[in-house]
Write a protein that holds these residues in place. Structure first.
Motif: not given
Length: 434
Positions: A20-21, A151-152, A228-231
């Motif tokens: 993820x970096x 997640x939501x 949002x990226x890791x939801x």
């Protein structure tokens, strides 16, 4: 124990840094807002920027609904002056339009004057803007509906943060089942002022979940993109710990007493019981010190990283020095001359009750000499002696006729025990004319 468990859990739910970096480097450029159309269900865009925005996201619960109580607590626990500086944004994040309409009706009836005054807005994001919420990764072996729920929730929060990015200087997230302490805004302002000049990403005013977490508004777009990226990776309170760490704030900065308390008995997930309570919460107005900006120094032998600055703060930290001798001191040089109304110093801790100042005095000084780094006062006035390791004095402005430049704790007799200065609290009256 709860804190230790949280740290252990977080450590075992690491985001893979290799993976993820690169994404996070990209994320640092995400200062723009996410392109979403928000529906205003009540209220209109704010006419002017405020000091603090309070964000709430709410969905339909199977049992119990605390949203109206939470909104009521925010407004009731704020003075008229404080109300001018806050905006409350409620996001109704359920896709059941009948429920949303019913809630808007209730909110509009109960809080009409706050909506008209421009301090309460209710918004909704249509379902079309949401990413896929079915068939997501089942991390931690969570059941599918649990993964979908959390997640939501991450996406709900991302949309809310995105909306609030330009409304105020600071932003605090509450959950929709929270009770506030009296004059919480004044307490928050004092804490922010006391941190001036130091770096922070998140200040915490409750130890529970996503309650009472405070951010600079300029960080909200990045945090929204991050969620949002890791939801679908993990719950939001774990993601927030990673966000703080990735922006180089390693330690939790949490204040006591807590300003917000969880009051919901039932969780918004399946109506499960949730009896979590923050035992550091105090509802009644408490007297938070001002602790104006100052330089701190000591000639005592400091143990490890328990340095002088840790005593002069409302965080749960302390100064720890090795056995002090007669004439040793802990000094405070204020950036500007001040009028003081009250001073309180506490030494020792519950588990080290003998590491107190056994023989000491507190003095205030005037007439600063020396360069920026070596500034000190030339004359001091003794205000009193420590008793059982503690010192407290009120009405200082009536006992000291000069504007105070310095304050010092003086060791008047050597001791073999080490010394913990747990907290130094200074309340100011008015600022003297310069």
């Amino acid at each position: 124990e709860g804190d230790k468990q949280l740290i252990r859990e977080t450590a075992t739910h690491q985001l893979n840094p290799e993976r993820y970096v690169h994404s996070f480097k990209d994320l640092s450029n995400f200062s723009g807002s996410i392109n979403i159309s928000y529906r205003y269900l009540a209220g209109t865009p704010l006419p002017r920027k405020r000091y603090l925005t309070i964000g709430l996201s709410s969905v339909k619960r199977r049992k119990g609904n605390y949203l109206l109580e939470t909104i009521k607590s925010i407004f009731e626990q704020s003075s008229y002056e404080e109300l001018k500086e806050i905006a409350v944004v409620v996001q109704l994040a359920d896709f059941d339009s009948a429920w949303c309409e019913g809630m808007v009706q209730d909110i509009s009836q109960k809080f009409a004057h706050h909506i008209i005054a421009g301090r309460l807005i209710v918004i909704h994001v249509p379902e079309d803007y949401y990413p896929v919420l079915d068939g997501l990764k089942r991390n931690y072996n969570d059941p599918e509906d649990r993964v979908k729920f959390r997640s939501k929730q991450n996406v709900d929060y991302a949309f809310l943060l995105n909306f609030c990015a330009n409304l105020s200087d600071y932003y605090v997230m509450l959950e929709d089942d929270v009770r506030c302490s009296k004059n919480f805004l004044t307490a928050v302002k004092k804490v922010i002022t006391s941190r001036e000049g130091s770096y922070w990403v998140t200040l915490e005013f409750s130890k529970l979940g996503y309650i009472g977490k405070l951010y600079h508004s300029h960080d909200l777009p990045r945090l929204a993109h991050f969620l949002l990226m890791f939801y679908q990776e993990m719950p939001c309170d774990w993601l927030l710990i990673h966000f703080r760490g990735l922006l180089a704030q390693k330690e939790v900065i949490r204040f006591k007493p807590s300003l917000f308390q969880h009051m919901g008995y039932y969780s918004s997930y399946k109506g499960a019981e949730n009896k979590l309570k923050d035992d550091d919460f105090e509802e009644e107005s408490f007297d938070i010190p001002d602790n104006p900006p100052a330089n701190l120094h000591t000639n005592m032998n400091v143990f490890e990283n328990y340095e002088a600055s840790k005593a002069y703060s409302s965080i749960d930290e302390y100064f720890w020095g090795k056995a002090p001798s007669t004439g040793d001191f802990y000094g405070i040089v204020f950036e500007k001359p001040i009028k003081i109304s009250k001073i309180k110093v506490v030494t020792g801790t519950e588990d080290r009750q003998n590491d107190i100042l056994h023989h000491g005095a507190l003095e205030v000084g005037e007439k600063i000499v020396g360069s920026k780094k070596g500034r000190q006062c030339t004359t001091y006035l003794r205000l009193g002696e420590f008793k059982n390791g503690n010192f407290e004095i009120t009405d200082v402005e009536h006992k000291v006729l000069f504007d105070i430049n310095c304050m010092r704790i003086l060791v008047t007799k050597s001791q073999k025990e080490w010394l913990i200065i747990r907290s130094i609290s200074v309340w100011t009256s008015q600022t003297p004319n310069q």
